[in-house]
Design a protein around this motif. Structure first.
Motif, PDB file in Angstrom:
ATOM      1  N   UNK A 108       0.837  -1.198   0.000  1.00 21.85           N
ATOM      2  CA  UNK A 108       0.000   0.000   0.000  1.00 21.85           C
ATOM      3  C   UNK A 108       0.875   1.252   0.000  1.00 21.85           C
ATOM      4  N   UNK A 109       1.878   1.276   0.855  1.00 20.19           N
ATOM      5  CA  UNK A 109       2.770   2.433   0.930  1.00 20.19           C
ATOM      6  C   UNK A 109       3.529   2.643  -0.373  1.00 20.19           C
ATOM      7  N   UNK A 110       3.975   1.550  -0.980  1.00 22.74           N
ATOM      8  CA  UNK A 110       4.688   1.639  -2.252  1.00 22.74           C
ATOM      9  C   UNK A 110       3.782   2.212  -3.339  1.00 22.74           C
ATOM     10  N   UNK A 111       2.564   1.675  -3.453  1.00 18.00           N
ATOM     11  CA  UNK A 111       1.632   2.162  -4.461  1.00 18.00           C
ATOM     12  C   UNK A 111       1.286   3.631  -4.238  1.00 18.00           C
ATOM     13  N   UNK A 112       1.092   4.003  -2.987  1.00 17.07           N
ATOM     14  CA  UNK A 112       0.776   5.407  -2.685  1.00 17.07           C
ATOM     15  C   UNK A 112       1.940   6.322  -3.035  1.00 17.07           C
TER      16      UNK A 112
END
Length: 160
Positions: A108-112
């Motif tokens: 999630x953090x990577x995609x964000x």
């Protein structure tokens, strides 16, 4: 004194109800069968079933009590649909739950951070990790498909 007894009685009742609810799910499905029967039809196209290497992408090692797993991803790089279903014996899966939650959070953090495909943003927000008896399941799906998928899982495992 009565308050203490009443409090103890409530605590015992809560412990009993929690222990009973953990056993309401069947463990008779293999993970691919569970995936196949629970997944909304439109999600099931253009996906790859991943091999054992995906376990090492999620964790440093294969969990000792893992008996079966299925992880699928969409083949299209513009679609982040991903589902993982892990089956454990004896219901000992809580350590792996922590690992999978970290994996999901890291993705999630990577995609964000990448502002990855704005059309896929809802899948990032609705990513979920859930336990049903001996099954640990995570997903990256949109809101509607997340709700349908987990509802189907619960119905299948309760009705088996």
């Amino acid at each position: 004194m009565k308050k203490i007894y009443l409090t103890l009685l409530i605590i015992i009742a809560l412990i009993f109800s929690v222990s009973c609810t953990e056993n309401i799910y069947s463990n008779s499905f293999n993970t691919y069968e569970l995936y196949s029967r629970a997944i909304p039809r439109d999600i099931n196209s253009n996906v790859s079933v991943l091999d054992k290497d995906v376990i090492y992408e999620i964790s440093d090692s294969v969990p000792v009590n893992l008996t079966d797993y299925t992880v699928i991803r969409n083949k299209d790089a513009k679609n982040i649909n991903e589902i993982g279903i892990f089956k454990f014996n004896d219901g000992i899966l809580y350590e792996f739950e922590t690992i999978v939650k970290k994996y999901v959070e890291d993705k999630q953090n990577m995609y964000r951070a990448m502002n990855y495909l704005p059309n896929e943003a809802d899948k990032i927000e609705f990513a979920k990790v859930k336990i049903f008896g001996n099954y640990l399941i995570y997903s990256f799906l949109d809101e509607e498909n997340t709700n349908t998928f987990y509802s189907n899982i619960e119905n299948l495992l309760k009705n088996e």
